[in-house]
Design an enzyme around this catalytic site. Sequence first.
Site, short mmCIF file in Angstrom:
data_model
loop_
_atom_site.label_atom_id
_atom_site.label_comp_id
_atom_site.label_asym_id
_atom_site.label_seq_id
_atom_site.Cartn_x
_atom_site.Cartn_y
_atom_site.Cartn_z
N HIS A 24 20.95 22.72 19.59
CA HIS A 24 20.14 21.65 20.17
C HIS A 24 20.82 21.09 21.42
CE1 HIS A 24 17.47 18.22 20.51
NE2 HIS A 24 18.51 17.41 20.46
N PHE A 35 16.92 18.36 17.12
CA PHE A 35 17.14 17.02 16.57
C PHE A 35 16.50 15.98 17.49
CE2 PHE A 35 21.36 19.26 15.60
CZ PHE A 35 20.85 19.86 14.46
N LYS A 83 19.59 24.74 26.97
CA LYS A 83 19.35 23.51 27.73
C LYS A 83 20.29 23.40 28.93
CE LYS A 83 17.47 20.71 23.94
NZ LYS A 83 17.70 21.60 22.79
N PHE A 110 15.14 11.59 18.31
CA PHE A 110 15.26 10.16 18.07
C PHE A 110 14.58 9.80 16.75
CE2 PHE A 110 15.72 8.88 22.81
CZ PHE A 110 17.10 8.96 22.70
N HIS A 116 16.55 19.33 29.01
CA HIS A 116 15.98 19.04 27.70
C HIS A 116 14.46 19.00 27.78
CE1 HIS A 116 15.31 17.83 23.77
NE2 HIS A 116 15.91 16.64 23.73
N CYS A 149 12.11 14.88 19.79
CA CYS A 149 12.58 16.15 20.35
C CYS A 149 12.66 17.28 19.33
CB CYS A 149 13.93 15.95 21.04
SG CYS A 149 13.82 14.75 22.37
#
Length: 409
Positions: A301, A393, A331, A395, A336, A164
């Site tokens: 984020h 940010f 968001k 995974f 997202h 992401c």
Amino acid sequence: MNRRVVITGIGIHSCLGENLDGVALSLYHGKSGIGIDPARLEYGYRSPLTGIVTVPDLKERLTDRRMRQSLPEEGVYAFLSAAESMDTAGIDGDYRMKNEMGVIFGNDTSAQAVIEVHEVMREKKDSMLVGSGGAFRSMTSAVSMNLSTLFKLRGINISVAAACASGSHAVGMGYLFVRHGMQELVLCGGAQETNFYSMAGFDGLSSFSMRIDEPQKASRPFDANRDGLVPSGGGASLILEEEEHALKRGATIYGEVAGYGFSSNGGQISQASEDGSALSMERALTDAGMRAGDIDYINAHATSTPQGDRCEALALDRLFGSSGTPVSSTKSMTGHECWMAGASEIVYSLLMMKHNFIAPNINFETPDRAAENLNIISGTKEQNINTFLSNSFGFGGTNSTIIIKRYKK
């Protein structure tokens, strides 16, 4: 060689609108683009919530059938946003033929194309029936390779796969290429497919909101009652250009990339980190030669997940709490946008800078304890923005921060 890097083109195709004007209105009015996708329930999802993005027919814009067949869904979105960024930059086909331009795009999957190729093979038992389109659509680099071909770009041509944070890192890398004299012009951005194939695994991780009865209230960044994110997608593009090159050709300048920071958490694959988030922002501030008090707005984020929002809120409080810097997460309206989000949120913030307002963090009713000290903007606020910071940010603990400032010669 540290040259100034300016933004001369922007384009967007998202659940908030199909062009810059439409998206700017949605941002100003706090309009959510989230809805229900019945196909997700039929497929076996727990949550059918998603950003509703229009998938247009490109037959009139791309008359070459083979070109259309090579574009995955996210490639269509990227093409539309890239075309708009070319228009706003005043760069046509003739100019691209005479001047070298690169492309760096964030994209981490092309799920639908892979599944469709598999289905052909399972049914027909003949790889000759897959076709070249199926092969090209299924590659992670499908977006950058198609954009390079469609717009006849002859510079750097790479994809960034960083979960992401992909779109943000793509912009950061484009900034470095131009800053250090390796390219005069780079098309950067991010793209994300929205079909029901693309997010089934994450639905299985219970990552998504279950507020199905109120879709537009489901994405609730920093709110104590959030229960998960809402997946979304689309395409966002920016054209980065060396300052003197832009001035020489009389380009409109939408902003200047002032800083890029990054870090990796080095922890569990899906675990957010306060320290990793803070380090990314600190590095961006250092690169920009700025302090926390120089930032007028932060596009967080914040995806509406309990752990992720908490870690970012603590990091934001550590660095900006005493400054009272306005914070919101777009968001809350878009959901997202995953691989696209880092690029789209820069475009959203540039539109706020242009029109002198801060878009709201909608659905922010009860502050999470970690976010209590933050100046979270829950309603549209008229305000000049001279400098903003955008966080992304992902995974694997990948973090990226971009700082943009209003251009002054």
